[in-house]
Scaffold this active site. Sequence first.
Site, short mmCIF file in Angstrom:
data_model
loop_
_atom_site.label_atom_id
_atom_site.label_comp_id
_atom_site.label_asym_id
_atom_site.label_seq_id
_atom_site.Cartn_x
_atom_site.Cartn_y
_atom_site.Cartn_z
N GLY A 1 -3.10 16.79 -4.75
CA GLY A 1 -2.45 15.44 -4.06
C GLY A 1 -3.56 13.96 -4.03
O GLY A 1 -4.14 14.16 -4.83
N HIS A 2 -2.61 13.15 -3.46
CA HIS A 2 -2.75 12.14 -2.75
C HIS A 2 -4.60 12.25 -1.91
O HIS A 2 -4.69 10.99 -2.52
CB HIS A 2 -1.83 11.41 -1.56
CG HIS A 2 -1.93 10.10 -1.71
ND1 HIS A 2 -1.87 9.04 -2.44
CD2 HIS A 2 -2.36 9.22 -0.39
CE1 HIS A 2 -1.74 7.75 -1.94
NE2 HIS A 2 -1.97 7.93 -0.95
N PHE A 3 -4.51 12.75 -1.33
CA PHE A 3 -5.65 12.37 -0.81
C PHE A 3 -6.65 13.86 -2.03
O PHE A 3 -7.09 14.16 -1.13
CB PHE A 3 -5.58 12.88 0.64
CG PHE A 3 -5.00 11.65 1.78
CD1 PHE A 3 -5.75 11.20 2.28
CD2 PHE A 3 -3.91 11.77 1.83
CE1 PHE A 3 -5.46 9.96 2.84
CE2 PHE A 3 -3.72 10.28 2.41
CZ PHE A 3 -3.77 9.65 3.76
#
Length: 309
Positions: free
Chosen positions: A267-269
Amino acid sequence: MHSKSRRTRFKTQPVGGVDVIYREAGPADAPVILMLHGFPTASHMFRDLIPLLADSYRLIAPDLPGFGQTKSPPRGAFDYNFDRLADVIEGFTDSLSLDRCALYIFDYGAPAGLRLAMRHPERVSAIISQNGNAHVDGFSDQWGPWEAYWRGASEANREACRPSLSLDTIRNWQYGTGADPELLSPDGYELAIAYMARPGAEDIQLDLIRDYRTNVARYPDFQSYFRQHRPPLLATWGRYDPAFIPAGAIAYKRDLPNAEVHLLDAGHFALETHAGEIATLIRDFLGRVLPMENNGTDTFSMPENRMPT
């Protein structure tokens, strides 16, 4: 190399009226990677990556003003916008005499870092963009309240952005979307949530959300910088990022045809679940592009084109 130099050290560097707290690891004479975090985290987002690279690189990860442990003036005494974040990071690099470094840019760290790169292109040896956007292609369809606030600074539009700062949004949307729940440690998002709960933190972040429109306006300038100075660029991108979609990673290749793009099942992180994979990609990439600096020119010759994976 002595194991002591691989330990992460926590330091403070005054920059004007800001006390920048930062993490540092690695040999003092090794190539530098300046690591710029995003929202709503701080330098702790690099806690797993730093030990994986500290045998070969000098890693420096500051907390931006308004984030983490960095001490900066309150709203009204300090303008919380991206130009000011870049000013502080510029002063920080000057204070540490970082005259040449690779930039690791993520989320908010991307527009701050790219401002620095445009001001001092001679200082940038390479760029690693991990979900660090510089093209409108990278926006998902989840930006409606922010875009409305960019168009009009009404109190209603400001309040409509406040849910972006909530515990549930941070934990489940920003960190949780696309991440393997069995690999996602609570350490990262719980600390980010704690930082966001501090007095005054939400208003600082709402100021930055409003100012984010200036980053979008600068995208053509960032892209001109890429085309003119042609920094070697590696994009390591969580393909399930709900905010910055993979098209933003691939778009780098329009300006830098030899940019290397890797789409991870994250995901984003992405560092929360894929620090090992990202460390391997960075080692391979920097191992090939940094030695080219010794050829006596300022022009980089990138290796053969790498397609997205």
